[in-house]
Design a protein around this motif. Sequence first.
Motif, mmCIF file in Angstrom:
data_model
loop_
_atom_site.group_PDB
_atom_site.id
_atom_site.type_symbol
_atom_site.label_atom_id
_atom_site.label_comp_id
_atom_site.label_asym_id
_atom_site.label_seq_id
_atom_site.Cartn_x
_atom_site.Cartn_y
_atom_site.Cartn_z
ATOM 1 N N ALA A 109 8.883 4.648 1.579
ATOM 2 C CA ALA A 109 8.395 6.006 1.338
ATOM 3 C C ALA A 109 8.828 6.508 -0.039
ATOM 4 N N ASP A 110 10.002 6.098 -0.499
ATOM 5 C CA ASP A 110 10.465 6.507 -1.826
ATOM 6 C C ASP A 110 9.583 5.907 -2.916
ATOM 7 N N VAL A 111 9.210 4.647 -2.734
ATOM 8 C CA VAL A 111 8.303 4.012 -3.690
ATOM 9 C C VAL A 111 6.969 4.743 -3.709
ATOM 10 N N GLU A 112 6.434 5.004 -2.527
ATOM 11 C CA GLU A 112 5.132 5.662 -2.423
ATOM 12 C C GLU A 112 5.172 7.076 -2.983
ATOM 13 N N ALA A 113 6.319 7.735 -2.882
ATOM 14 C CA ALA A 113 6.452 9.075 -3.460
ATOM 15 C C ALA A 113 6.332 9.029 -4.975
ATOM 16 N N SER A 114 6.858 7.980 -5.591
ATOM 17 C CA SER A 114 6.709 7.824 -7.043
ATOM 18 C C SER A 114 5.247 7.651 -7.426
ATOM 19 N N PHE A 115 4.516 6.872 -6.633
ATOM 20 C CA PHE A 115 3.091 6.700 -6.888
ATOM 21 C C PHE A 115 2.363 8.043 -6.790
ATOM 22 N N GLY A 116 2.643 8.751 -5.700
ATOM 23 C CA GLY A 116 1.950 10.011 -5.458
ATOM 24 C C GLY A 116 2.241 11.059 -6.515
ATOM 25 N N ALA A 117 3.482 11.098 -6.986
ATOM 26 C CA ALA A 117 3.849 12.081 -8.005
ATOM 27 C C ALA A 117 3.039 11.893 -9.283
ATOM 28 N N ALA A 118 2.681 10.636 -9.569
ATOM 29 C CA ALA A 118 1.895 10.333 -10.779
ATOM 30 C C ALA A 118 0.396 10.327 -10.509
ATOM 31 N N GLY A 119 0.002 10.596 -9.262
ATOM 32 C CA GLY A 119 -1.415 10.648 -8.931
ATOM 33 C C GLY A 119 -2.075 9.288 -8.821
ATOM 34 N N TRP A 120 -1.328 8.294 -8.344
ATOM 35 C CA TRP A 120 -1.857 6.924 -8.268
ATOM 36 C C TRP A 120 -1.834 6.418 -6.844
ATOM 37 N N SER A 121 -2.854 5.660 -6.479
ATOM 38 C CA SER A 121 -2.918 4.981 -5.187
ATOM 39 C C SER A 121 -3.067 3.489 -5.418
ATOM 40 N N PRO A 122 -2.365 2.657 -4.663
ATOM 41 C CA PRO A 122 -2.448 1.202 -4.861
ATOM 42 C C PRO A 122 -3.844 0.662 -4.570
ATOM 43 N N PRO A 123 -4.281 -0.338 -5.335
ATOM 44 C CA PRO A 123 -5.577 -0.980 -5.067
ATOM 45 C C PRO A 123 -5.582 -1.637 -3.692
ATOM 46 N N GLU A 124 -6.650 -1.464 -2.962
ATOM 47 C CA GLU A 124 -6.737 -2.016 -1.609
ATOM 48 C C GLU A 124 -6.736 -3.538 -1.603
ATOM 49 N N GLU A 125 -7.200 -4.169 -2.687
ATOM 50 C CA GLU A 125 -7.345 -5.620 -2.668
ATOM 51 C C GLU A 125 -6.021 -6.369 -2.647
ATOM 52 N N TYR A 126 -4.907 -5.692 -2.940
ATOM 53 C CA TYR A 126 -3.635 -6.410 -2.939
ATOM 54 C C TYR A 126 -3.192 -6.782 -1.534
#
Length: 208
Positions: A109-126
Amino acid sequence: MDDNAVYEARLELVDFVIEVFHDTPDEAFIERLLTGEVAMPGEAVNDHLDAGFEELRQFIEQNEGRDPAEVENELAKEYTRIMVGPRPDVLPHETFYRDDTDFISEGLADVEASFGAAGWSPPEEYGEENDHVAVEFAFLRFLIERQRTGMEETIGFERVFLDEHLLTWLGEFADHLNEETDEPLFLAAAHIAVGTAAFEDEIIAQLL
């Protein structure tokens, strides 16, 4: 080296790590390596990047003239053995190496919070959990691309992500991989991952 060349070099390093670790390296990528289409620095950068490019040169020398499809098949077997399993030796996930969280637990969740703070979502293909090395480097690519367009706030996002995430575990991951395989392409990518994080650490320190 001008700014554009620096950005290109940063992105090429990140892309190499993603290509090797997000799944079995594919035939097209292997062919580019074996035909010399992937640029390598002509001078020393830092210890891990230097070691990584030396491993990459070894991989190219060992496989020169071979059918890329055959090399891909061999890499797929080794990738599966060490990083997929059924009982993999190496799990390329941040939360596997962090002492302050359990594997795929609250640290995710901490990793995902960093993504969200920058407005980024991981690519589904990974198709991996969001603390996987390829996903974290995809986020790093996003930040570098935004910096290139002048979005200075992403410099701060990268500073936090390096300090709280990438720099905390990549060294141990690389050491572990070195213990479990002799495959130079995977060792190259592990060293280059650590070296890229260190390189980015220096660049961001200069930009702030």
